[in-house]
Design an enzyme around this catalytic site. Structure first.
Site, PDB file in Angstrom:
ATOM      1  N   ASP A  83       0.825  -1.214   0.000  1.00 40.02           N
ATOM      2  CA  ASP A  83       0.000   0.000   0.000  1.00 40.02           C
ATOM      3  C   ASP A  83       0.853   1.256   0.000  1.00 40.02           C
ATOM      4  OD1 ASP A  83      -1.890  -1.932   0.386  1.00 40.02           O
ATOM      5  OD2 ASP A  83      -2.659  -1.155   2.286  1.00 40.02           O
TER       6      ASP A  83
ATOM      7  N   ASP B 270      -2.527   5.724  -3.012  1.00 41.99           N
ATOM      8  CA  ASP B 270      -1.935   4.612  -2.276  1.00 41.99           C
ATOM      9  C   ASP B 270      -1.190   3.787  -3.333  1.00 41.99           C
ATOM     10  OD1 ASP B 270      -3.278   5.487  -0.005  1.00 41.99           O
ATOM     11  OD2 ASP B 270      -4.285   3.574   0.382  1.00 41.99           O
TER      12      ASP B 270
ATOM     13  N   HIS C 255      -7.636   0.142  -3.789  1.00 45.52           N
ATOM     14  CA  HIS C 255      -6.551  -0.755  -4.216  1.00 45.52           C
ATOM     15  C   HIS C 255      -7.001  -1.678  -5.344  1.00 45.52           C
ATOM     16  CE1 HIS C 255      -4.898  -0.074   0.099  1.00 45.52           C
ATOM     17  NE2 HIS C 255      -4.883   1.018  -0.650  1.00 45.52           N
TER      18      HIS C 255
ATOM     19  N   ASP D 198      -5.586  -4.459  -6.324  1.00 45.28           N
ATOM     20  CA  ASP D 198      -5.049  -5.826  -6.337  1.00 45.28           C
ATOM     21  C   ASP D 198      -5.989  -6.925  -5.844  1.00 45.28           C
ATOM     22  OD1 ASP D 198      -4.656  -4.825  -3.776  1.00 45.28           O
ATOM     23  OD2 ASP D 198      -2.535  -5.377  -3.644  1.00 45.28           O
TER      24      ASP D 198
ATOM     25  N   CYS E 166      -0.787  -7.839  -1.089  1.00 42.00           N
ATOM     26  CA  CYS E 166      -0.769  -6.698  -0.151  1.00 42.00           C
ATOM     27  C   CYS E 166       0.403  -6.774   0.829  1.00 42.00           C
ATOM     28  CB  CYS E 166      -2.029  -6.675   0.698  1.00 42.00           C
ATOM     29  SG  CYS E 166      -3.570  -6.631  -0.208  1.00 42.00           S
TER      30      CYS E 166
HETATM   31  O1  DAV Z   1     -11.649  -6.123  -2.467  1.00 42.67           O
HETATM   32  O2  DAV Z   1     -11.508  -5.353  -0.462  1.00 42.67           O
HETATM   33  C1  DAV Z   1      -8.709  -5.193  -1.069  1.00 42.67           C
HETATM   34  C2  DAV Z   1      -7.363  -4.649  -1.474  1.00 42.67           C
HETATM   35  C3  DAV Z   1      -6.410  -4.647  -0.363  1.00 42.67           C
HETATM   36  N1  DAV Z   1      -5.139  -4.063  -0.743  1.00 42.67           N
HETATM   37  C4  DAV Z   1     -11.077  -5.454  -1.606  1.00 42.67           C
HETATM   38  C5  DAV Z   1      -9.790  -4.761  -1.948  1.00 42.67           C
END
Ligand code: DAV
Length: 371
Positions: free
Chosen positions: A110, A198, A247, A249, A353
């Site tokens: 992140d 981020d 995010h 990913d 992550c």
């Molecule tokens: O689908 O909650 C999570 C991404 C965490 N870096 C989600 C995204």
């Protein structure tokens, strides 16, 4: 250039990984309410209204999994570094605001963006994460000292005043339907007051960086990245269907050159697919998650199933319980390494992550010559 002294080098998400940072769960806190966080914590979450340190037994368990994962990577010849946690359970402030606690340092992805020989500290967009970069400074200092070519950069620290967040998102009772409409219209919690991003909103494809515009990255942040990475092409993407877009990913995951898995509930819009299609890349629906619900006190969705870590174009780490995702990647010809991590999800995410690239073999390439 003396290749022996090159510590930092990584241009994409799939070239052979040789050196990585794996986060730690020590001292992780559930942060107190603040505008950006209110928008992200799902309305029915068990974390609503709670804050403070997580329990010792959940921290120990998460650390055990992160340690086991690190050991497995080391055994495969990948050098693993770990951050230095600070006391997250303290009030922090700037002249503009104060909050009761910080967050933690389980998800380095992140905060740190590695592009070639550069590691860039993201602005971050939550107040509780403003000082998180400090956990990585001992490592960045070491890389900087050892590697004469390494660039250590930090994006302008944002002020994160209330002007950065839309008041519309402060209500607990927005409802999923309205959220979906807002995110489809790109009406996100962050305003365009100042550049925000981020690092986990960015995917690296050689000369091209794909950046998710959402809750944690605004258009000014994307513009800042465009001005900063002058030799790259920066593409803003967004994924309607995600009520809490933070995010990229757990939404869009490159597996190797030419292949991306995309969350079937958060499909890349047609016009944004052109870049990939024109250049012969395939975007396929990711397999379904194995769980109906995230673990307790977890920010992320069940789609951490697709938050995989690619070790090289033939090998991928998938969370052990995610049998459908593992099966899909196996059928696509990948060697799948199952990794037990689910009990660490609540600390900041999955296998992608909780890692940040330091070194992958390979050089910058142009994967999308047709723009
Ligand atoms: O689908 O909650 C999570 C991404 C965490 N870096 C989600 C995204």
């Amino acid at each position: 250039m003396d290749r022996n002294k090159v510590i930092v080098n990584s241009w994409n998400e799939w070239d052979p990984l040789k050196h990585v940072i794996v986060g730690r769960a020590d001292g992780t806190c559930i942060p107190a309410a603040e505008p950006a966080l209110e928008a992200k914590v799902p309305e029915d979450s068990d974390m609503k209204g709670k804050f403070g340190p997580r329990t010792k037994d959940t921290i120990d368990k998460a650390n055990q999994l992160l340690n086991d994962f690190s050991e497995m990577l080391s055994k495969r010849g990948i050098k693993v570094d770990r951050p230095t946690p600070i006391d997250f359970n303290q009030n922090i402030s700037t002249p503009d605001w104060k909050v009761e606690t910080m967050f933690g340092c389980m998800p380095p992805r992140d905060v740190l963006l590695t592009v070639g020989n550069e590691i860039l500290e993201a602005t971050m967009s939550y107040r509780c994460r403003w000082f998180e970069y400090l956990c990585y400074r001992p490592l960045l200092k070491e890389y900087y000292n050892l590697d004469p070519n390494m660039r250590h950069e930090s994006a302008p620290k944002p002020r994160l005043t209330d002007a950065d967040y839309r008041e519309d998102y402060l209500s607990d009772k927005i409802g999923i339907e309205k959220r979906l409409k807002w995110t489809e219209d790109k009406f996100f919690v962050t305003t365009e007051e100042e550049p925000l991003f981020d690092a986990a909103d960015i995917l690296r494809f050689g000369k091209d960086l794909i950046v998710q515009h959402g809750f944690t990255t605004n258009l000014k942040g994307i513009d800042w990245l465009r001005r900063h990475f002058k030799d790259h092409r920066i593409h803003a993407v967004n994924f309607p269907g995600d009520p809490y877009p933070i995010h990229i990913d757990a939404t869009f995951t490159p597996i190797k050159e030419g292949l991306i898995i995309n969350n079937p509930q958060r499909k890349l819009p047609k016009d944004q697919r052109k870049l990939f299609e024109k250049n012969g890349w395939e975007i396929i629906d990711a397999a379904q998650p194995a769980h109906n619900e995230p673990p307790a006190l977890c920010y992320s969705s069940v789609w951490l199933s697709m938050n995989v870590l690619v070790l090289d174009p033939k090998t991928v780490c998938v969370e052990k319980s995610e049998k459908y995702q593992a099966e899909q990647l196996d059928k696509l010809g990948m060697e799948v390494i199952p990794v037990d991590l689910r009990d660490a999800y609540a600390f900041g995410g999955g296998l992608h992550c909780c890692t940040a690239d330091v070194y992958r073999e390979g050089e910058i390439k142009d994967y999308f010559p047709k723009q």
